[in-house]
Design a protein around this motif. Structure first.
Motif, PDB file in Angstrom:
ATOM      1  N   HIS A 181      -5.739  -4.593   4.024  1.00 53.43           N
ATOM      2  CA  HIS A 181      -6.678  -3.982   3.094  1.00 53.43           C
ATOM      3  C   HIS A 181      -8.028  -3.751   3.778  1.00 53.43           C
ATOM      4  N   ASN A 197      -9.639  -0.081   4.808  1.00 54.16           N
ATOM      5  CA  ASN A 197     -10.968   0.273   4.317  1.00 54.16           C
ATOM      6  C   ASN A 197     -11.876   0.686   5.459  1.00 54.16           C
ATOM      7  N   THR A 198     -11.688   0.054   6.611  1.00 49.68           N
ATOM      8  CA  THR A 198     -12.543   0.368   7.752  1.00 49.68           C
ATOM      9  C   THR A 198     -12.079   1.621   8.466  1.00 49.68           C
ATOM     10  N   LYS A 248     -13.278   4.904   7.546  1.00 50.58           N
ATOM     11  CA  LYS A 248     -14.652   5.236   7.946  1.00 50.58           C
ATOM     12  C   LYS A 248     -14.735   5.603   9.429  1.00 50.58           C
ATOM     13  N   HIS A 302      -3.612   2.636   0.067  1.00 54.20           N
ATOM     14  CA  HIS A 302      -4.484   3.306   1.031  1.00 54.20           C
ATOM     15  C   HIS A 302      -3.983   4.689   1.412  1.00 54.20           C
ATOM     16  N   ARG A 351      -5.536   6.842  -1.149  1.00 51.78           N
ATOM     17  CA  ARG A 351      -6.973   7.021  -0.926  1.00 51.78           C
ATOM     18  C   ARG A 351      -7.242   7.938   0.262  1.00 51.78           C
TER      19      ARG A 351
END
Lengths: 167, 776
Positions: free
Chosen positions: B538, B542-543, B546, B582, B585
Motif C-alpha cells: 500500500h 502510494n509512492t 508520485k 491501486h 487509482r
C-alpha cells in the motif's frame, strides 16, 4: 506461554505523563510484543524457582518498541521490555536517551524487583509491597534519570536499599 | 509470580464500598496519630495506595487524612516518606493544601516529596519556584543538610526542564552550567568515606586518602569519571555521576532555550572545552579489554555512546570544536570498526561523521559500508540495533540522501530487519519505504516486497544452519534446511540474501524456491512477515504513483498476472486487494495506460481460469477495461481494439454462464458476472455495431435463468440480482444515445458541479432515463 504481563510502573517522574488508560494501552502493546517474540523464537519456558532471579534475568528475552506521538504518550517514545517468564518489565524512554544504558538499567531494576518482591515465588507481595519498588526506583532511576553507575556505585546503592528493606 | 491471590486483591480494592472506605480512612487517621511506626500503619498505607491505584477515577481524600499524609513526607522514617508520596500521587490535592517548601524548610525537601511536587505542579510558576529553590540549595555549598538532599536535585531539575525549559532564567542556566563543569572537571580524585579499612589497629598512616582507580584497578589520572571505582565515594563524586548522566540532555535542552527569548545559550559554550575534556576522559580513553565485570563492560559501551553523542552536540554548537574532536573520533572508529560487538557504539560515530565529517570522504565511505552493508546483513536479528539503525535512517534521511545517496541501493539489506521481526519495525518502514522508491529501484523493490516472506524463511534457515551442526538431529527432517545447504540451490538463496540492489529484479526459478520453502509457510516469523506485506505494498503504490516513472508503472501492471507468486496463498487475498485498489487509482490518474497495456490486460482478462483463482484482481481488470477503453480516455483507442476486447470478455462470460465451474472450484462470484456484463454494455455503447450482440446475450441470459436454477450460480437471490442487472443494461442499450451518455459519461459529469449545471446534471439524466425505461 505468556499468561499475564505485569508492567511494573517504572515511575519516570512526570515525563511519561499518562493516565491509567494510557497505561493499559502500553500494557497491551508490550503484551503483544512479548508474545510475538516468544512465538517467533519458539523457545520453551521452564518455570523458574525463587533464588534463580539472576539467571532468569540473564535468560530473559528483550526487545524495543517505538510508540508514535499520541499513542499513548504525547511525544514519540521508545519502550524497552524484558520478558522474564510470565512477567514483563518495561521502561519507557525518550527517543534521545541512551538505550544501551537503559537496557542495563532495566535488567538491573528487574532483577532487584524479582528479588525484593519474591516475584518468582507464589504469593501476591508485589501489590502490598509496592513501596519497595518506589525505593528501588528512587535510588537506581531517580526521577526517571538514567544513571551511569559502575559496579561500585551500584553496590553502594544496593547497600542503601538493603538497609531500607531490612526495616 | 502473579497469582490468583493478586487478582482477588485487586478486585477487593475495586469493589470496596463508600461506607467501608470512610471507616478505613478514619482508622488510618487514628493510626497516623501514633508516633511510632507500626506494621499495621505501613500495611494500611499500602492498602490505601492499592485502592487508589486500582480505581478508575482519582479520588479526593478527607482533609484530615490528606494533612496527615502530607506530614509523613517530612517524617524521619523513609518508609513513611515513600508511602506518603505514593498515596498522595494517586489523589488530587484539595485546593489550598498544596505542598510548599520555603527557604526555612527546604532542608526537609527529600526525593519523595519532590516526586509529589513534580506530579502535582499546576503551573509554570510552581515549577519555576521549585527550580529557583533547588538551584539556591546548590549554591549554598558545602551542603548543610543530609547528603541525599543534593543528590536528587539534578534529576529533579532535569525533569523540570524537560517539562518546561523556560523555567530557568539566564542566571540559572549560567550557574548550573558552571556547577556541572565543576563536578565534571574538578570532582576529587581520592576515595571517599570508608576508604580506610584498617579498622581499630590501623595507624594514622593507613588512613591516608587512597587515590581512586580505573575499572581495571590501575590508578586513574587527573579526572574523576563515571568509570572510576573506589571503596566509597565523596559527594562531589556522586554529583559527577549525576552531572555526566544529565549532561547530554542539558546540552540538547539548552539548544532549544537559546531559540527562545531567553538568550541563555552561551554558558555551556564557554565551558565547551572542559566539558569536552571530561567526556573524552570518561569514555574514549578507557581500555575495554580489561573490564572486570560484564555489567561494567556494557557500561563502558554506554559511556562511549554518551561521550560520542555529547561531542556531537558540542560540535554542533561550536564548529571550532570539530577539528579537535575529529581525530579522536577517527581513532575510535579505526579501533572499533572491525568488532561487530561495538556496532551500537559505531552508530553514533556514523552520526558524527554524517554531521561533521564532510572532509574525510575515504572514512565516510567505510562508515556507510559498515552501517548500510555489514550491520543489516550480519546483525539483522539484534532488535536494539535494528531500532537504532532504522532510527538513524529515519532522522537523517535528508542528510543521508545528499551525503550518501547510495544508501537506497542497500534496500534489500534494510528489508532484512523487516523480514526478521516485522511487528517491531513495520512502523519504521512505513516511514522509510517512500524514500527507497526511486526510478531505478521501483521494480526490484516491488519484487523484493513480494518475496519478503521467502526472505524471512531464508533468514531463519541461515541462522539455523550456522547454529546447528549438519549432523544435529534437530536439523534433520527439515527439507528447507537441506535445500539451503545444497550447493545446487545456493544461487537462489544468495539472491534473496543479497545486500545491494542491482543484480537483477528477480530470478527465473522462483517456483523452485517456493517449493523448497513450502514447509516454512506456517513458521511464525514467516506468517507475521506475510501479514505486513499488504501494508507495505500500500505504501509502495502510494509512492510509486508520485514517482513519475512510466517504466515501473507499466511494469507492475504486467505483474498483476503474477500475483499468484506470493508464496503463501492464504495471504494473497489482502495483497490482491491492495493491487486492485491501486490499479483502479492508477488508471484513473493515467487512463491512457489502459490503451498502452491493452495487450497484457486483455490476455489476463481473456483467460477464464483467472475468474476462479484471481477473482479480486480479475474483477478490477475487467472494470478498468470497460471504463477506460474509450476514445475519451485516449484518442488511440480504435474500434478494432474495442471490438477485440468485447469479444474476449464475451467469450469468458459465455463460458462461465454456460457450464458448471471446473472441478475443485466454486461458482464464480456474482460480482464478476455483473462486472463483465457492465463492461460489455459499456464497450457496446461506444461501438454501436456491437449493441445487437450485447443485447442478444443479455436476453439469452434472461431466458436461460427463467427456470430458476443454473449450474453457475448456487444462490437464488444472486441469480435474481444478476438477471435484474442484465435487464437494466438491455433496456439501456435500446436507446443507444442515452446508453452512451450514461455508460461513458463525459468528464464533466464525473466531476460534479451539480449546483451550477442543473440542466446537464447526472441526477436529472437518471430521472429521465428511469421514466424512459418504465414507459417501455
Amino acid at each position: 506461554m505468556l499468561k499475564r504481563t505485569v508492567t511494573i510502573n517504572l515511575y519516570r517522574s512526570c515525563r511519561g505523563v499518562t493516565n491509567k488508560i494510557g497505561h493499559l494501552v502500553l500494557l497491551r502493546q508490550v503484551w503483544s510484543a512479548v508474545s510475538l517474540s516468544r512465538e517467533a523464537s519458539g523457545r520453551l519456558l521452564v518455570d523458574p524457582a525463587p533464588g534463580q532471579e539472576a539467571a532468569a534475568v540473564q535468560d530473559a528475552d528483550s526487545g524495543v518498541m517505538r510508540l508514535r506521538a499520541g499513542d499513548p504518550f504525547t511525544g514519540e517514545t521508545v519502550v524497552l521490555w524484558l520478558g522474564v517468564h510470565s512477567l514483563a518489565f518495561t521502561l519507557v524512554c525518550e527517543p534521545h536517551e541512551n538505550l544501551l544504558l537503559a537496557e542495563g538499567t532495566l535488567r538491573n531494576l528487574s532483577q532487584h524487583c524479582l528479588e525484593s518482591l519474591h516475584m518468582l515465588g507464589p504469593g501476591s507481595e508485589v501489590l502490598l509491597k509496592s513501596s519497595r519498588i518506589d525505593v528501588l526506583l528512587s535510588r537506581l532511576l531517580p526521577h526517571g534519570q538514567l544513571l551511569f553507575l559502575n559496579h561500585r556505585f551500584t553496590q553502594s546503592l544496593e547497600k542503601d536499599v538493603a538497609s531500607f528493606l531490612l526495616k | 509470580m502473579y497469582s490468583h491471590g493478586s487478582e482477588s486483591l485487586i478486585n477487593q480494592a475495586r469493589e470496596i464500598q463508600e461506607p467501608e472506605l470512610q471507616k478505613f480512612y478514619s482508622r488510618l487517621v487514628k493510626l497516623l496519630q501514633v508516633k511510632e511506626l507500626s506494621h499495621e500503619t505501613l500495611d494500611s498505607l499500602q492498602r490505601l495506595q492499592l485502592i487508589l491505584f486500582a480505581n478508575k477515577f482519582t479520588k479526593i481524600l478527607p482533609a484530615e487524612l490528606q494533612q496527615k499524609l502530607l506530614s509523613l513526607l517530612s517524617s524521619p522514617a523513609e518508609q513513611l516518606q515513600v508511602l506518603g508520596s505514593a498515596v498522595l500521587r494517586e489523589t488530587l490535592p484539595p485546593s489550598g493544601q498544596e505542598l510548599n517548601f520555603s527557604e526555612e524548610n527546604l532542608s526537609q525537601l527529600n526525593t519523595h516529596a519532590a516526586a509529589l511536587l513534580l506530579s502535582q505542579a499546576r503551573s509554570r510558576a510552581d515549577l519555576s519556584n521549585l527550580c529557583a529553590q533547588l538551584i539556591r540549595s546548590l549554591e549554598s555549598r558545602p551542603s548543610e543538610g543530609p547528603t541525599q538532599s543534593l543528590m536528587f536535585t539534578l534529576p529533579v531539575l532535569n525533569t523540570v526542564f524537560t517539562l518546561s525549559p523556560e523555567c530557568l532564567t539566564e542566571d540559572h542556566v549560567t550557574l548550573l552550567s558552571k556547577k556541572l563543569v565543576d563536578w565534571l572537571r574538578y570532582a576529587s580524585i581520592v576515595q571517599g568515606g570508608g576508604a580506610s579499612s584498617g579498622g581499630f589497629f590501623a595507624g594514622p598512616r593507613s588512613r591516608q586518602p587512597l587515590p581512586i582507580a580505573e575499572l581495571d584497578g590501575s590508578v586513574s589520572g587527573d579526572f574523576f569519571t563515571v568509570l572510576c571505582v573506589g571503596q566509597g565515594f565523596t559527594e562531589d563524586q556522586w554529583m559527577n555521576v549525576y552531572a555526566f548522566s544529565m549532561l547530554r540532555h542539558w546540552l540538547l535542552t539548552h539548544h532549544s532555550v537559546s531559540n527562545t527569548a531567553v538568550d541563555a545559550g552561551k554558558a555551556p559554550q564557554r565551558h565547551g572545552p572542559s566539558i569536552w575534556k571530561s567526556s573524552k576522559d570518561t569514555g574514549l580513553d578507557s581500555d575495554f579489554s580489561r573490564a572486570q565485570k560484564k555489567a561494567d563492560s556494557e557500561l563502558q559501551k554506554a559511556c562511549l555512546v554518551e561521550a560520542v553523542c555529547i561531542l556531537d552536540c558540542v560540535c554542533a554548537e561550536d564548529a571550532s570544536m570539530v577539528y579537535r574532536a575529529f581525530p579522536c573520533m577517527k581513532a575510535l572508529f579505526g579501533r572499533l570498526s572491525s568488532d561487530l560487538s561495538f556496532a551500537r557504539v559505531l552508530l553514533p560515530i556514523a552520526q558524527f561523521y554524517l554531521n561533521h565529517g564532510e572532509m574525510d570522504t575515504v572514512d565516510c565511505e567505510r562508515v556507510w559500508k559498515l552501517v548500510f552493508g555489514q550491520f543489516p546483513a550480519e546483525l539483522f536479528n539484534d532488535a536494539f540495533l535494528a531500532y537504532e539503525l532504522l532510527r538513524f535512517l529515519r532522522l537523517n534521511l535528508e542528510n543521508i540522501q545528499s551525503r550518501a545517496p547510495e544508501f537506497v541501493q542497500f534496500f534489500p539489506n534494510f528489508l532484512k530487519f523487516l523480514a526478521w521481526d516485522s511487528p517491531a519495525v513495520v512502523e519504521d518502514f512505513v516511514d522509510l519505504l517512500p524514500s527507497l522508491v526511486t526510478t531505478g529501484t521501483a521494480v526490484e523493490l516491488l519484487h523484493t516486497l513480494l518475496d519478503l516472506p521467502c526472505l524471512a524463511a531464508t533468514l531463519v534457515l541461515q541462522l539455523r544452519s550456522t547454529c546447528l551442526p549438519i549432523a544435529d538431529p534437530n536439523s534433520r527432517g527439515l527439507l528447507s534446511l537441506e535445500a539451503f545447504r545444497n550447493p545446487a540451490f545456493r544461487g537462489l538463496f544468495l539472491f534473496l540474501l543479497r545486500a545491494q540492489a542491482g543484480s537483477g529484479d528477480t530470478i527465473d526459478r522462483l517456483s523452485t524456491l517456493h517449493e523448497l520453502l513450502a514447509e516454512a509457510a506456517d513458521w511464525p516469523r514467516v506468517v507475521r512477515c506475510a501479514q505486513t506485506v499488504p501494508v507495505l505494498l500500500h505504501v509502495y503504490f502510494n509512492t510509486v504513483v508520485k514517482v513519475k516513472t512510466c517504466r515501473s508503472m507499466t511494469y507492475w501492471l504486467r505483474l498483476l498476472a503474477f500475483t499468484a507468486r506470493l508464496l503463501f496463498s492464504r495471504w494473497t487475498t489482502e495483497s490482491s486487494w491492495v493491487f486492485s485498489c491501486h490499479l483502479r487509482r492508477l488508471c484513473k490518474l493515467h487512463p491512457s495506460l489502459v490503451v498502452d497495456q491493452s495487450h497484457e490486460l486483455l490476455e489476463f482478462a481473456g483467460a477464464t481460469a483467472n475468474v476462479y483463482n484471481k477473482e479480486e484482481v480479475y474483477t478490477h481488470v475487467v472494470w478498468v477495461l470497460g471504463e477506460y477503453l474509450s476514445v475519451s480516455s485516449d484518442s488511440r483507442c480504435s474500434v478494432k481494439l474495442i471490438t477485440s476486447c468485447f469479444e474476449a470478455l464475451e467469450a469468458v462470460l459465455f463460458e462461465i454462464t454456460s457450464s458448471t465451474p471446473p472441478p475443485g472450484t466454486i461458482c464464480p462470484a456474482p460480482r464478476v458476472i455483473t462486472t463483465l456484463m457492465s463492461a460489455l454494455a459499456k464497450l457496446a455503447s461506444r461501438s454501436h455495431d456491437l449493441i445487437p450482440r450485447a443485447s442478444l446475450f443479455l436476453s439469452k441470459l434472461r431466458t436461460v435463468s427463467r427456470n430458476g436454477s443454473v449450474a453457475w450460480c448456487a444462490d437464488e437471490e444472486d441469480l435474481v440480482a444478476i438477471v435484474t442487472r442484465g435487464e437494466e443494461l438491455w433496456s439501456l442499450l435500446k436507446a443507444p444515445g442515452v446508453a452512451q451518455s450514461v455508460l461513458t459519461p463525459p468528464a464533466y459529469v464525473t466531476t460534479p458541479r451539480w449546483h451550477r449545471d442543473t440542466s446537464v446534471a447526472m441526477p436529472l439524466q437518471l430521472r429521465a432515463l428511469t421514466s424512459l425505461t418504465h414507459s417501455q
